[in-house]
Design an enzyme around this catalytic site. Sequence first.
Site, PDB file in Angstrom:
ATOM      1  N   HIS A  52       0.845  -1.184   0.000  1.00 48.38           N
ATOM      2  CA  HIS A  52       0.000   0.000   0.000  1.00 48.38           C
ATOM      3  C   HIS A  52       0.890   1.247   0.000  1.00 48.38           C
ATOM      4  O   HIS A  52       2.071   1.198   0.361  1.00 48.38           O
ATOM      5  CB  HIS A  52      -0.891   0.008   1.249  1.00 48.38           C
ATOM      6  CG  HIS A  52      -1.838  -1.147   1.301  1.00 48.38           C
ATOM      7  ND1 HIS A  52      -2.937  -1.245   0.478  1.00 48.38           N
ATOM      8  CD2 HIS A  52      -1.836  -2.266   2.069  1.00 48.38           C
ATOM      9  CE1 HIS A  52      -3.582  -2.363   0.729  1.00 48.38           C
ATOM     10  NE2 HIS A  52      -2.942  -3.015   1.694  1.00 48.38           N
ATOM     11  N   CYS A  99      -0.405   2.501  -4.229  1.00 44.15           N
ATOM     12  CA  CYS A  99      -1.231   3.680  -4.485  1.00 44.15           C
ATOM     13  C   CYS A  99      -0.390   4.936  -4.297  1.00 44.15           C
ATOM     14  O   CYS A  99       0.496   4.986  -3.439  1.00 44.15           O
ATOM     15  CB  CYS A  99      -2.417   3.714  -3.524  1.00 44.15           C
ATOM     16  SG  CYS A  99      -3.599   2.381  -3.764  1.00 44.15           S
TER      17      CYS A  99
END
Length: 428
Positions: free
Chosen positions: A185, A226
């Site tokens: 992430h 991300c």
Amino acid sequence: MRGRVYFPFLAFVLVSSSVFSVVALSKSNHKFLDKIVSRADETVKSIESIFHKKIVNDSNAAQPKQWAVLVAGSNGYYNYRHQADICHAYQVLRHHGIPADNIITLMYDDIANSTENPTKGIIINEPNGEDVYNGVRKDYVGKDVTPETFLKVISGDIRGLKGVGSGRVLLSGPSDHIFINFVDHGAPGLLAFPNAELHARPFLDTLLDMYQRKQFAKLVLYIEACESGSMFEDLLPDNLNIFVTTAANAHEHSFACYFDSNRDTYLGDVYSVTWMQDSEKEDLTKETLFRQYSIVRKETNTSHVQEYGDLSIGKLKVGEFQGKAKAPVASNGRTRVSPLLDAVPSGDVPLAILRHKLRRTNSSPESAEIQRKLRGIEKKRQHLKDTLRKIVLKATEDEAKTEFILTGRLKLTNFSCYEELVNAFSQR
């Protein structure tokens, strides 16, 4: 060149001195003459042998080595895909000839044998895929998967990792090539680890130190996360011999793919499986980094794949970083499924998994439990949004400015303040 002249010249001097010394001998000393000439010949051969070995060793020393660091920065079964991506990357590199001793892997290693995994000891990265977990050499697992460990590994800090995991670090030199693949992430200016975050500034500082200490000739990074572009946009100079591609730009999600109803999770990430499937079918001694980047950018239409750093490195062949050996065909004749068919934003994976389960269940109690979990996640998200709004409104004392800050795409510039805020939030 001086070495090539010097040793034959030394051999010539030795032979000459032997010959001149025996000219003065009488004809009756033929046996002695033969003995001296023979000894001189042996000396010449011995010196030439030493010289040959030195040339071979120098030649080997000059050959650039290929190194790789693979990092899955998450834990938890719902993050299955991150470790699957990294295990797959390991297999790609090994199949293309990168030695296991030159690959360093960081992964929590809680997926393969998880109680939630119906195929114990097996991890796959695509539908009906092969086991990518088998044979993976794991250097740092569990609590050792931290930003500090990662930075020490790539900077070659052996002392700093004494007693931690395998203790292995990059031992690269000024003529070597390094490939780093990070999957997890992310958020503006950071990459996540299981219990901490790696911020852009310390990461870039470490890369700069590596460049200044001549730890590599060229370094390539593939980042799946991300907002991964925010780690490098307007931050990474173009003169450090570093080339980067990221799964997303500075303000968007990367995407998960390949939901598996048997495993109840997503098997891969669009950007990652796209570059690896390309590497498995292409001749990496012919395909350039820019060509692979262009293919991945085109096929990853769920996000905007980016490139940063020294773009001239894109002219080099992929094999210079992922291995030059011809790899076996990975798909075994099966037709591969497009990763775009069921792609979802990485941040929505927990919700998407629950919704898949909800559609599949015929049990009222199970349905009620799944809906309770869905409401719980959505409630937490709304609470976070409300809390952030209160903080911004308190700081601006203006509704219009608050709305602009919360909905606009403002560029991160005050990294020091941001790091303190993130750390304070993470510790709560």
